[in-house]
Write a protein that holds these residues in place. Structure first.
Motif, PDB file in Angstrom:
ATOM      1  N   GLY A 141       3.321   3.222  -6.141  1.00 32.97           N
ATOM      2  CA  GLY A 141       2.529   4.454  -6.226  1.00 32.97           C
ATOM      3  C   GLY A 141       1.663   4.480  -7.460  1.00 32.97           C
ATOM      4  N   SER A 142       1.205   5.645  -7.771  1.00 39.15           N
ATOM      5  CA  SER A 142       0.218   5.847  -8.822  1.00 39.15           C
ATOM      6  C   SER A 142       0.765   5.496 -10.207  1.00 39.15           C
ATOM      7  CB  SER A 142      -0.231   7.314  -8.813  1.00 39.15           C
ATOM      8  OG  SER A 142      -1.061   7.590  -9.914  1.00 39.15           O
ATOM      9  N   ARG A 143      -0.137   4.988 -11.059  1.00 36.69           N
ATOM     10  CA  ARG A 143       0.213   4.795 -12.467  1.00 36.69           C
ATOM     11  C   ARG A 143       0.182   6.111 -13.227  1.00 36.69           C
ATOM     12  NH1 ARG A 143      -1.897  -0.095 -11.012  1.00 36.69           N
ATOM     13  NH2 ARG A 143      -1.019  -1.960 -12.018  1.00 36.69           N
ATOM     14  N   PHE A 234      -3.351  -8.975  -9.705  1.00 36.30           N
ATOM     15  CA  PHE A 234      -2.525  -7.887  -9.199  1.00 36.30           C
ATOM     16  C   PHE A 234      -2.567  -7.704  -7.685  1.00 36.30           C
ATOM     17  CE2 PHE A 234      -2.683  -7.317 -13.698  1.00 36.30           C
ATOM     18  CZ  PHE A 234      -1.357  -7.034 -13.986  1.00 36.30           C
ATOM     19  N   PRO A 235      -3.708  -7.887  -7.008  1.00 37.50           N
ATOM     20  CA  PRO A 235      -3.632  -7.854  -5.539  1.00 37.50           C
ATOM     21  C   PRO A 235      -2.702  -8.923  -4.978  1.00 37.50           C
ATOM     22  CG  PRO A 235      -5.899  -7.569  -6.269  1.00 37.50           C
ATOM     23  CD  PRO A 235      -5.098  -7.940  -7.487  1.00 37.50           C
ATOM     24  N   SER A 236      -2.712 -10.138  -5.590  1.00 37.10           N
ATOM     25  CA  SER A 236      -1.809 -11.185  -5.105  1.00 37.10           C
ATOM     26  C   SER A 236      -0.367 -10.867  -5.476  1.00 37.10           C
ATOM     27  CB  SER A 236      -2.228 -12.551  -5.651  1.00 37.10           C
ATOM     28  OG  SER A 236      -2.200 -12.571  -7.064  1.00 37.10           O
ATOM     29  N   ARG A 237      -0.156 -10.229  -6.617  1.00 40.17           N
ATOM     30  CA  ARG A 237       1.194  -9.755  -6.972  1.00 40.17           C
ATOM     31  C   ARG A 237       1.706  -8.777  -5.918  1.00 40.17           C
ATOM     32  NH1 ARG A 237       2.407  -5.180 -10.608  1.00 40.17           N
ATOM     33  NH2 ARG A 237       0.664  -4.323  -9.442  1.00 40.17           N
ATOM     34  N   ALA A 253      -0.403   8.045  -4.182  1.00 35.25           N
ATOM     35  CA  ALA A 253      -1.479   7.069  -4.338  1.00 35.25           C
ATOM     36  C   ALA A 253      -2.811   7.742  -4.075  1.00 35.25           C
ATOM     37  CB  ALA A 253      -1.295   5.892  -3.377  1.00 35.25           C
ATOM     38  N   ALA A 254      -3.786   7.390  -4.888  1.00 36.49           N
ATOM     39  CA  ALA A 254      -5.144   7.873  -4.643  1.00 36.49           C
ATOM     40  C   ALA A 254      -5.742   7.101  -3.470  1.00 36.49           C
ATOM     41  CB  ALA A 254      -5.993   7.688  -5.895  1.00 36.49           C
ATOM     42  N   ARG A 255      -6.930   7.507  -3.052  1.00 39.78           N
ATOM     43  CA  ARG A 255      -7.560   6.860  -1.897  1.00 39.78           C
ATOM     44  C   ARG A 255      -7.819   5.373  -2.136  1.00 39.78           C
ATOM     45  NH1 ARG A 255      -9.623   9.939   2.207  1.00 39.78           N
ATOM     46  NH2 ARG A 255      -9.689  12.202   1.903  1.00 39.78           N
ATOM     47  N   ARG A 256      -8.109   5.013  -3.374  1.00 40.62           N
ATOM     48  CA  ARG A 256      -8.331   3.614  -3.732  1.00 40.62           C
ATOM     49  C   ARG A 256      -7.291   3.246  -4.786  1.00 40.62           C
ATOM     50  NH1 ARG A 256     -13.258   1.405  -2.513  1.00 40.62           N
ATOM     51  NH2 ARG A 256     -13.229   0.133  -4.399  1.00 40.62           N
ATOM     52  N   SER A 257      -6.308   2.463  -4.395  1.00 44.55           N
ATOM     53  CA  SER A 257      -5.240   2.141  -5.341  1.00 44.55           C
ATOM     54  C   SER A 257      -4.539   0.865  -4.914  1.00 44.55           C
ATOM     55  CB  SER A 257      -4.215   3.280  -5.416  1.00 44.55           C
ATOM     56  OG  SER A 257      -3.470   3.357  -4.219  1.00 44.55           O
ATOM     57  N   GLY A 258      -3.865   0.248  -5.888  1.00 44.57           N
ATOM     58  CA  GLY A 258      -3.088  -0.946  -5.607  1.00 44.57           C
ATOM     59  C   GLY A 258      -1.950  -0.674  -4.643  1.00 44.57           C
ATOM     60  N   CYS A 288      -1.531   8.678   0.441  1.00 44.72           N
ATOM     61  CA  CYS A 288      -0.380   8.797   1.346  1.00 44.72           C
ATOM     62  C   CYS A 288      -0.791   9.450   2.660  1.00 44.72           C
ATOM     63  CB  CYS A 288       0.735   9.600   0.681  1.00 44.72           C
ATOM     64  SG  CYS A 288       1.526   8.754  -0.707  1.00 44.72           S
ATOM     65  N   HIS A 289      -1.613  10.479   2.569  1.00 46.28           N
ATOM     66  CA  HIS A 289      -2.068  11.146   3.798  1.00 46.28           C
ATOM     67  C   HIS A 289      -2.901  10.206   4.648  1.00 46.28           C
ATOM     68  CE1 HIS A 289      -1.611  15.236   1.549  1.00 46.28           C
ATOM     69  NE2 HIS A 289      -0.463  14.667   1.845  1.00 46.28           N
ATOM     70  N   ARG A 290      -3.695   9.383   4.008  1.00 47.04           N
ATOM     71  CA  ARG A 290      -4.482   8.395   4.751  1.00 47.04           C
ATOM     72  C   ARG A 290      -3.564   7.411   5.468  1.00 47.04           C
ATOM     73  NH1 ARG A 290      -8.399   3.941   1.781  1.00 47.04           N
ATOM     74  NH2 ARG A 290      -8.488   2.455   3.513  1.00 47.04           N
TER      75      ARG A 290
END
Length: 401
Positions: A141-143, A234-237, A253-258, A288-290
């Motif tokens: 989730g979010s940082r 980080f995407p590969s992580r 999580a925001a709309r654009r997040s890891g 999350c809603h997305r």
């Protein structure tokens, strides 16, 4: 509700474990694998090379013709011909206790990770590698979560860890950190996957937490020691987090997040995706809603996650027992209550059972009482925990009945 009682061997689990699992061919395999990693380039040809020759040492001895047949690019062949050298920092790191390297050819390579679209060629592990076989759920989730998001992450992680599932996350600030800490507080298992070499904790604020997780669970990276954290890692992580686990739970999580990247990669690997809903006014709930609109399971309680993952944990538990050459049921009967001790027909398990009591006992004392090796003891304790015979709290073990 706990996961452990669902863990029974299945034919599918035997297949997942790999009936052709084989020992490493020579004691220099780590050094050879480090050289293959240093050659760089696409991982798929190097995986094919390891499969063809059964190990890194044999693969290097096979020579340039075999390397080309496996599909290695000219630059990779030249690197190996030139004696692509392992980074001394990686060699020194591996020489220390509790540090491990699992290659694609290694029978201990986690089976769930083999099934993702682009599995890593090798994993560096600080802690107990067998825990990478443990049924797990990712919590991400979010940082910068809300106070409610932290509370939700803490509650879910504590309950999931208490149920017998491992909690896996990425050691980032925010939800990741909260999930790891809650799993440790519950006396459960937690695994951290990082985007740097294991000698470069990131973020630095979590260096102490990384050490705690390595001591009680496992910290994992596909990057050799000496590698600093880079944005592109980080995407590969995240694909490793998704690949090691039966499902991924996104708390905020925001709309654009890891976290959304991890959820997408989990879905692409055929794993379960769960999302916790939030306020329509909370910007870090919109991701999350997305996910929910796109088909993720909306969950409000940990037992909803546990109920979904328990049958999948059963298959992985069977695979673990196959890998450890453990009996499909430690008691030898369908019911725990039918006998007084697990593994009555196995002297090692019986000795361990006699060494355990209802008061929590540490690893050092169990080693002294049983005369078993650390590797034997760790594997046997994990199987007994999965069967529900013992509980582990803060690195100490006790009988459940």
């Amino acid at each position: 509700m706990t996961v452990a009682p669902f863990l029974t061997a299945t034919p599918e689990a035997d297949t997942a474990a790999g009936a052709d699992a084989r020992p490493r061919p020579d004691p220099d395999d780590d050094e050879a694998l480090l050289r293959l990693l240093a050659a760089g380039g696409a991982a798929a040809p190097r995986r094919a090379l390891l499969e063809a020759h059964g190990g890194a040492g044999a693969a290097l001895r096979a020579g340039s013709g075999a390397w080309r047949r496996a599909g290695l690019a000219p630059a990779q062949v030249r690197a190996l011909e030139g004696g692509a050298a392992a980074d001394p920092r990686a060699r020194d790191w591996l020489a220390r206790p509790g540090h491990h390297l699992l290659g694609w050819h290694d029978p201990d390579y986690p089976p769930l990770l083999r099934a993702i679209p682009s599995p890593p060629l090798a994993l560096f592990v600080a802690g107990e590698p067998a825990l990478l076989w443990h049924p797990a759920v990712a919590i991400v989730g979010s940082r910068s979560p809300s106070a409610g998001g932290r509370d939700n992450a803490r509650a879910f992680a504590h309950a999931l860890a208490g149920s017998g599932l491992a909690v896996t996350s990425g050691l980032a600030l925010g939800i990741d950190t909260t999930a790891h800490l809650a799993a440790l507080a519950a006396g459960g298992t937690t695994v951290a996957v990082v985007g740097s070499g294991l000698d470069f904790p990131y973020p630095r604020a979590n260096a102490a937490l990384q050490a705690r997780i390595a001591a009680a669970g496992a910290v994992v990276s596909e990057h050799p020691p000496g590698t600093r954290a880079l944005r592109e890692h980080f995407p590969s992580r995240n694909r490793i987090i998704a690949g090691l686990t039966l499902g991924t739970l996104v708390v905020e999580a925001a709309r654009r997040s890891g976290a959304l990247i991890t959820a997408r990669q989990a879905a692409e690997a055929g794993r379960e995706v769960f999302a916790v809903p939030g306020s329509i006014h909370n910007p870090v709930a919109r991701g999350c809603h997305r996910l929910i609109r796109e088909g993720a399971a909306l969950v409000e309680r940990a037992d909803e996650v546990i109920a979904t993952l328990a049958p999948l944990a059963s298959e992985l538990g069977g695979a673990l027992r196959r890998r450890l050459d453990a009996p499909s049921s430690l008691s030898g009967t369908p019911s725990r209550g039918a006998r007084g001790a697990p593994g009555a027909d196995d002297p090692d398990y019986n000795r361990l059972w006699q060494a355990l009591g209802h008061d929590p006992t540490g690893m050092d004392l169990l080693l002294e009482r049983t005369g078993l090796t650390t590797a034997q003891l760790s594997s046997m304790l994990l199987v007994m925990e999965l069967e529900g015979w013992i509980v582990a709290e803060h690195g100490r073990y006790s009988r459940t009945s």
